[in-house]
Design a protein around this motif. Structure first.
Motif, PDB file in Angstrom:
ATOM      1  N   LEU A   8      -0.878   3.650  -8.520  1.00  0.00           N
ATOM      2  CA  LEU A   8       0.052   4.404  -7.680  1.00  0.00           C
ATOM      3  C   LEU A   8      -0.583   4.731  -6.334  1.00  0.00           C
ATOM      4  N   VAL A   9      -1.804   5.207  -6.352  1.00  0.00           N
ATOM      5  CA  VAL A   9      -2.490   5.561  -5.108  1.00  0.00           C
ATOM      6  C   VAL A   9      -2.763   4.310  -4.287  1.00  0.00           C
ATOM      7  N   VAL A  10      -3.165   3.227  -4.943  1.00  0.00           N
ATOM      8  CA  VAL A  10      -3.401   1.973  -4.230  1.00  0.00           C
ATOM      9  C   VAL A  10      -2.104   1.487  -3.587  1.00  0.00           C
ATOM     10  N   GLY A  11      -0.990   1.598  -4.302  1.00  0.00           N
ATOM     11  CA  GLY A  11       0.300   1.187  -3.745  1.00  0.00           C
ATOM     12  C   GLY A  11       0.692   2.009  -2.535  1.00  0.00           C
ATOM     13  N   LEU A  12       0.492   3.318  -2.611  1.00  0.00           N
ATOM     14  CA  LEU A  12       0.822   4.170  -1.469  1.00  0.00           C
ATOM     15  C   LEU A  12      -0.062   3.860  -0.266  1.00  0.00           C
ATOM     16  N   ASP A  13      -1.330   3.630  -0.519  1.00  0.00           N
ATOM     17  CA  ASP A  13      -2.225   3.269   0.574  1.00  0.00           C
ATOM     18  C   ASP A  13      -1.874   1.890   1.137  1.00  0.00           C
ATOM     19  N   ALA A  14      -1.452   0.966   0.271  1.00  0.00           N
ATOM     20  CA  ALA A  14      -1.066  -0.376   0.721  1.00  0.00           C
ATOM     21  C   ALA A  14       0.191  -0.336   1.581  1.00  0.00           C
ATOM     22  N   VAL A  15       1.111   0.581   1.267  1.00  0.00           N
ATOM     23  CA  VAL A  15       2.295   0.738   2.106  1.00  0.00           C
ATOM     24  C   VAL A  15       1.864   1.191   3.502  1.00  0.00           C
ATOM     25  N   GLY A  16       0.857   2.035   3.544  1.00  0.00           N
ATOM     26  CA  GLY A  16       0.320   2.461   4.835  1.00  0.00           C
ATOM     27  C   GLY A  16      -0.243   1.297   5.625  1.00  0.00           C
ATOM     28  N   ILE A  17      -0.911   0.372   4.951  1.00  0.00           N
ATOM     29  CA  ILE A  17      -1.432  -0.817   5.639  1.00  0.00           C
ATOM     30  C   ILE A  17      -0.293  -1.723   6.079  1.00  0.00           C
ATOM     31  N   LEU A  18       0.751  -1.804   5.262  1.00  0.00           N
ATOM     32  CA  LEU A  18       1.887  -2.663   5.579  1.00  0.00           C
ATOM     33  C   LEU A  18       2.577  -2.225   6.870  1.00  0.00           C
ATOM     34  N   PHE A  19       2.802  -0.922   7.012  1.00  0.00           N
ATOM     35  CA  PHE A  19       3.505  -0.434   8.189  1.00  0.00           C
ATOM     36  C   PHE A  19       2.569  -0.158   9.363  1.00  0.00           C
ATOM     37  N   TYR A  20       1.468   0.487   9.079  1.00  0.00           N
ATOM     38  CA  TYR A  20       0.514   0.833  10.124  1.00  0.00           C
ATOM     39  C   TYR A  20      -0.880   0.566   9.578  1.00  0.00           C
ATOM     40  N   VAL A  21      -1.565  -0.379  10.163  1.00  0.00           N
ATOM     41  CA  VAL A  21      -2.842  -0.835   9.629  1.00  0.00           C
ATOM     42  C   VAL A  21      -3.891   0.281   9.651  1.00  0.00           C
ATOM     43  N   ILE A  22      -4.051   0.935  10.761  1.00  0.00           N
ATOM     44  CA  ILE A  22      -5.115   1.933  10.897  1.00  0.00           C
ATOM     45  C   ILE A  22      -4.912   3.116   9.953  1.00  0.00           C
ATOM     46  N   PRO A  23      -3.718   3.760   9.893  1.00  0.00           N
ATOM     47  CA  PRO A  23      -3.559   4.866   8.938  1.00  0.00           C
ATOM     48  C   PRO A  23      -3.737   4.432   7.477  1.00  0.00           C
ATOM     49  N   GLY A  24      -3.318   3.224   7.147  1.00  0.00           N
ATOM     50  CA  GLY A  24      -3.486   2.728   5.787  1.00  0.00           C
ATOM     51  C   GLY A  24      -4.949   2.530   5.428  1.00  0.00           C
ATOM     52  N   LEU A  25      -5.726   1.977   6.354  1.00  0.00           N
ATOM     53  CA  LEU A  25      -7.155   1.799   6.118  1.00  0.00           C
ATOM     54  C   LEU A  25      -7.864   3.148   6.029  1.00  0.00           C
ATOM     55  N   ILE A  26      -7.429   4.093   6.852  1.00  0.00           N
ATOM     56  CA  ILE A  26      -8.015   5.430   6.788  1.00  0.00           C
ATOM     57  C   ILE A  26      -7.700   6.067   5.440  1.00  0.00           C
ATOM     58  N   ALA A  27      -6.466   5.900   4.950  1.00  0.00           N
ATOM     59  CA  ALA A  27      -6.088   6.464   3.649  1.00  0.00           C
ATOM     60  C   ALA A  27      -6.937   5.851   2.532  1.00  0.00           C
ATOM     61  N   PHE A  28      -7.142   4.527   2.574  1.00  0.00           N
ATOM     62  CA  PHE A  28      -8.002   3.882   1.576  1.00  0.00           C
ATOM     63  C   PHE A  28      -9.423   4.434   1.660  1.00  0.00           C
ATOM     64  N   GLY A  29      -9.938   4.547   2.865  1.00  0.00           N
ATOM     65  CA  GLY A  29     -11.296   5.046   3.048  1.00  0.00           C
ATOM     66  C   GLY A  29     -11.467   6.461   2.523  1.00  0.00           C
ATOM     67  N   ILE A  30     -10.502   7.328   2.824  1.00  0.00           N
ATOM     68  CA  ILE A  30     -10.578   8.714   2.361  1.00  0.00           C
ATOM     69  C   ILE A  30     -10.503   8.773   0.844  1.00  0.00           C
ATOM     70  N   ASP A  31      -9.590   7.999   0.256  1.00  0.00           N
ATOM     71  CA  ASP A  31      -9.440   8.032  -1.197  1.00  0.00           C
ATOM     72  C   ASP A  31     -10.684   7.526  -1.923  1.00  0.00           C
ATOM     73  N   PHE A  32     -11.305   6.472  -1.395  1.00  0.00           N
ATOM     74  CA  PHE A  32     -12.533   5.987  -2.032  1.00  0.00           C
ATOM     75  C   PHE A  32     -13.685   6.949  -1.800  1.00  0.00           C
ATOM     76  N   ALA A  33     -13.758   7.532  -0.608  1.00  0.00           N
ATOM     77  CA  ALA A  33     -14.860   8.451  -0.303  1.00  0.00           C
ATOM     78  C   ALA A  33     -14.792   9.721  -1.139  1.00  0.00           C
TER      79      ALA A  33
END
Length: 139
Positions: free
Chosen positions: A42-67
């Motif tokens: 679920l979290v990966v999907g939400l972060d992937a939607v962020g990459i789909l629409f806006y690359v930078i916010p999606g990558l930031i969301a992935f980075g924050i979630d992994f960190a």
């Protein structure tokens, strides 16, 4: 023309707000501090939607979630150790001895925790917080 730019700006603002809030750190704050585990789809999907629409916010969301560790599913096993048994891990100066704490947790739960892992988030407390759990300093 003016009305369409307002609508476009509103849609853009709403989309950015949803992407900034679509990360596991905000949805699952209780998962923060985990070091590893199974990744939550679920979290990966939400972060992937962020990459789909806006690359930078999606990558930031992935980075924050992994960190923070919020991207990992919680462990189903719940363990607890009575505060009285943790008393042995507190030194005379009020500091917690990591080696003693690790040994107590291993003895009581059977889990060998990586207390020396650099990714471990440690919270520092006070003598008053120890007293709320019934732990007192040895004089």
């Amino acid at each position: 023309m003016r009305k369409s730019s307002r609508v476009l700006g509103g849609v853009l603002a709403v989309t950015l707000l949803t992407q900034l809030s679509a990360c596991g750190t905000l949805f699952f704050p209780d998962r923060r501090g985990q070091i590893d585990g199974k990744v939550d789809p679920l979290v990966v999907g939400l972060d992937a939607v962020g990459i789909l629409f806006y690359v930078i916010p999606g990558l930031i969301a992935f980075g924050i979630d992994f960190a923070t560790g919020a991207i990992y599913l919680p462990n189903d096993n719940k363990y607890s150790v009575a505060p009285e048994k943790l008393q042995d891990a507190i030194g005379e100066d009020g500091k917690v001895d990591s080696a003693k704490l690790k040994a107590i947790i291993l003895r009581e739960t059977g889990k060998d925790l990586p207390l020396d892992d650099p990714r471990l988030i440690q919270h520092h407390g006070s003598v008053e917080q120890l007293a709320t759990y019934g732990l007192i300093l040895r004089a």
